[in-house]
Design a protein around this motif. Structure first.
Motif, PDB file in Angstrom:
ATOM      1  N   ALA A 194       0.808  -1.234   0.101  1.00  0.00           N
ATOM      2  CA  ALA A 194       0.015   0.160  -0.081  1.00  0.00           C
ATOM      3  C   ALA A 194       0.978   1.210  -0.101  1.00  0.00           C
ATOM      4  CB  ALA A 194      -0.838  -0.095   1.482  1.00  0.00           C
ATOM      5  N   SER A 195       0.624   2.286  -0.437  1.00  0.00           N
ATOM      6  CA  SER A 195       1.032   3.672  -0.558  1.00  0.00           C
ATOM      7  C   SER A 195       0.299   4.611   0.059  1.00  0.00           C
ATOM      8  CB  SER A 195       1.515   4.080  -1.967  1.00  0.00           C
ATOM      9  OG  SER A 195       2.109   5.300  -2.267  1.00  0.00           O
ATOM     10  N   PHE A 196       0.728   5.438   1.147  1.00  0.00           N
ATOM     11  CA  PHE A 196      -0.040   6.554   1.535  1.00  0.00           C
ATOM     12  C   PHE A 196       0.531   7.668   1.280  1.00  0.00           C
ATOM     13  CE2 PHE A 196      -0.551   2.436   3.865  1.00  0.00           C
ATOM     14  CZ  PHE A 196      -2.012   2.290   3.790  1.00  0.00           C
ATOM     15  N   ALA A 197      -0.529   8.711   1.111  1.00  0.00           N
ATOM     16  CA  ALA A 197       0.112  10.133   0.799  1.00  0.00           C
ATOM     17  C   ALA A 197       0.252  10.737   2.337  1.00  0.00           C
ATOM     18  CB  ALA A 197      -0.742  11.015   0.021  1.00  0.00           C
ATOM     19  N   ALA A 198       1.419  11.565   2.409  1.00  0.00           N
ATOM     20  CA  ALA A 198       1.608  12.368   3.754  1.00  0.00           C
ATOM     21  C   ALA A 198       1.404  13.916   3.672  1.00  0.00           C
ATOM     22  CB  ALA A 198       2.869  12.164   4.269  1.00  0.00           C
ATOM     23  N   THR A 199       1.112  14.584   4.536  1.00  0.00           N
ATOM     24  CA  THR A 199       0.492  15.946   4.473  1.00  0.00           C
ATOM     25  C   THR A 199       2.174  16.627   4.528  1.00  0.00           C
ATOM     26  OG1 THR A 199      -1.317  15.771   5.805  1.00  0.00           O
ATOM     27  CG2 THR A 199      -0.114  18.025   5.782  1.00  0.00           C
ATOM     28  N   SER A 200       2.534  17.344   3.509  1.00  0.00           N
ATOM     29  CA  SER A 200       3.752  18.011   3.480  1.00  0.00           C
ATOM     30  C   SER A 200       3.796  19.003   4.274  1.00  0.00           C
ATOM     31  CB  SER A 200       3.944  18.244   2.228  1.00  0.00           C
ATOM     32  OG  SER A 200       3.504  19.181   1.734  1.00  0.00           O
ATOM     33  N   LYS A 201       5.053  19.468   4.832  1.00  0.00           N
ATOM     34  CA  LYS A 201       5.205  20.741   5.768  1.00  0.00           C
ATOM     35  C   LYS A 201       5.013  21.956   4.857  1.00  0.00           C
ATOM     36  CE  LYS A 201       8.822  20.754   8.545  1.00  0.00           C
ATOM     37  NZ  LYS A 201       9.981  20.777   9.177  1.00  0.00           N
ATOM     38  N   ALA A 202       5.625  21.739   3.593  1.00  0.00           N
ATOM     39  CA  ALA A 202       5.390  22.909   2.801  1.00  0.00           C
ATOM     40  C   ALA A 202       4.075  23.281   2.279  1.00  0.00           C
ATOM     41  CB  ALA A 202       6.510  22.526   1.606  1.00  0.00           C
ATOM     42  N   GLY A 203       3.345  22.224   2.001  1.00  0.00           N
ATOM     43  CA  GLY A 203       2.071  22.463   1.637  1.00  0.00           C
ATOM     44  C   GLY A 203       1.318  22.814   2.603  1.00  0.00           C
TER      45      GLY A 203
END
Length: 330
Positions: free
Chosen positions: A24-33
Motif C-alpha cells: 500500500a502507498s499512503f500520501a503524507a501531509t507535507s510541511k511545505a504544503g
C-alpha cells in the motif's frame, strides 16, 4: 504429529498471504504544503503545530508572602506541628515541633496534628550556599535587608539661593539613609490554643452559646536560636523582588562593609494567649544585617508546654502567632 502438521499448514498459509498482498502507498501531509493555505494540504492549518506540558515538583515551604521593599520580612514558620497523641499525661506535658511528646514516645500516634504521618513543620533546605549551614534543617524566619542599594533620587548639594525657602535635598524621609540595619524582628501570640473543626481546621468550634473551647496557660518556647547571613539573597528566596540585588550591589561606587546582626535573643518564650506581648527575636543596629538574615530553630528545640490539669477533647487545637519587622528609626 497431526497437531504439528496443522500448525505448519497455518504458518505456510500466512507466509503465502504475506507474499501475495499488494504494497500500500499512503500520501503524507507535507510541511511545505501546510504552510500555504491555498494548497489546503492540512485544511488550511499550518504545520508544525505546538502545545505545551508543565512538569512540576516542589520542596519545602516556598510560598511568597507578597511582602516587598528594601527591607522586608520574607519568611516565617507557617506551621509548627506538634503532632497527634493518645492523651495528655500530666507528668509529660512537653511536645516538640517534630510531632513528639517528650519522654513519652508511646503517646505519639501520628506525626501531624491533622492525623497524617507526615509532620508539617517545614525546615530549610539551603542548597549549596555554605553561608547558611548553621540554619540548615531549621524552621526559620528571614529578614531581607537591601537598604544599601537604595538611592536617594534628590541626593545633591543643598540649595541656599533662598534661605527663607530652602529646597529639600533628599527624597527620603528624615532619618532614612542607605545603610543596613536599624530594625527589629519580633513575635507575638495572638490567640490561645482553641479547638477547631476536625473537618475544617480553619474554623473554630463554638457551642450554642457562642463559647469557644480554649486551653489556658499553654506556653511556646523557641530555644537555641541559630543565625546565618548571606549575600546570595536570590539564591535563598527565589523571589523576583531580589533579581537585581547582586547587580545593584556591584554597581555601588563604594562597597559597604557587611556585618552580622549581633543582638539576637537566644531563647524566646511566650504564653499562648490573645494579645500577647511582642517579644524581640533580633535587633539590627545601623550597619548590621545587609543581605538575607535567617533565624532558625531545630524542630526539637521548639517546645509546646501544656498546662497541668488541662481538659482536652478528641480535637485539633490551634493557636496563632504574628511576626513583625519594624524600623527603629523614629
Amino acid at each position: 504429529m497431526k497437531f504439528t502438521k496443522l500448525t505448519s499448514s497455518v504458518l505456510a498459509g500466512a507466509t503465502l498471504l504475506s507474499i501475495m498482498a499488494p504494497t500500500a502507498s499512503f500520501a503524507a501531509t507535507s510541511k511545505a504544503g501546510s504552510a500555504d493555505a491555498k494548497t489546503n494540504d492540512n485544511g488550511g492549518t499550518k504545520l508544525p503545530q505546538n502545545d505545551h506540558t508543565e512538569v512540576g515538583i516542589s520542596f519545602g515551604d516556598n510560598n511568597s508572602n507578597g511582602n516587598t521593599g528594601y527591607l522586608r520580612l520574607q519568611a516565617v514558620p507557617h506551621t509548627l506541628d506538634f503532632g497527634n497523641h493518645k492523651l495528655l499525661d500530666d507528668s509529660k506535658l512537653d511536645f516538640t515541633a517534630d510531632g513528639k511528646n517528650t519522654s513519652l514516645s508511646v503517646n505519639n500516634t501520628k506525626g501531624s496534628f491533622n492525623g497524617t504521618n507526615a509532620n508539617q513543620t517545614t525546615t530549610l533546605a539551603t542548597g549549596t550556599d555554605t553561608a547558611l549551614d548553621t540554619v540548615k534543617g531549621t524552621a526559620w524566619a528571614t529578614v531581607v535587608d537591601k537598604q544599601v542599594t537604595r538611592i536617594d533620587p534628590m541626593n545633591g548639594p543643598e540649595d541656599t539661593s533662598d534661605p527663607t525657602n530652602p529646597k529639600p535635598t533628599s527624597g527620603f524621609h528624615k532619618g532614612t539613609d542607605s545603610v543596613a540595619g536599624t530594625w527589629t524582628l519580633s513575635v507575638q501570640a495572638t490567640s490561645p490554643l482553641t479547638a477547631v473543626d476536625n473537618g475544617d481546621p480553619s474554623k473554630e468550634i463554638v457551642d450554642e452559646n457562642g463559647a469557644k473551647e480554649e486551653i489556658k496557660d499553654a506556653k511556646l518556647t523557641f530555644s537555641d536560636t541559630q543565625y546565618a547571613q548571606t549575600q546570595n539573597v536570590l539564591g535563598l528566596t527565589k523571589d523576583k523582588n531580589d533579581n537585581t540585588y547582586a547587580k545593584d550591589l556591584a554597581d555601588l561606587t563604594k562597597q559597604p562593609t557587611v556585618a552580622p546582626v549581633k543582638e539576637i535573643t537566644k531563647n524566646v518564650s511566650t504564653p499562648l494567649v490573645a494579645n500577647g506581648s511582642d517579644i524581640t527575636v533580633a535587633k539590627a543596629a545601623a550597619g548590621e544585617g545587609q543581605g538575607a538574615n535567617v533565624f532558625g530553630w531545630l524542630p526539637e528545640n521548639i517546645k509546646l508546654t501544656m498546662p497541668a490539669g488541662a481538659a482536652v477533647s478528641n480535637a485539633i487545637y490551634k493557636a496563632n502567632l504574628t511576626w513583625t519587622l519594624n524600623s527603629t528609626v523614629a
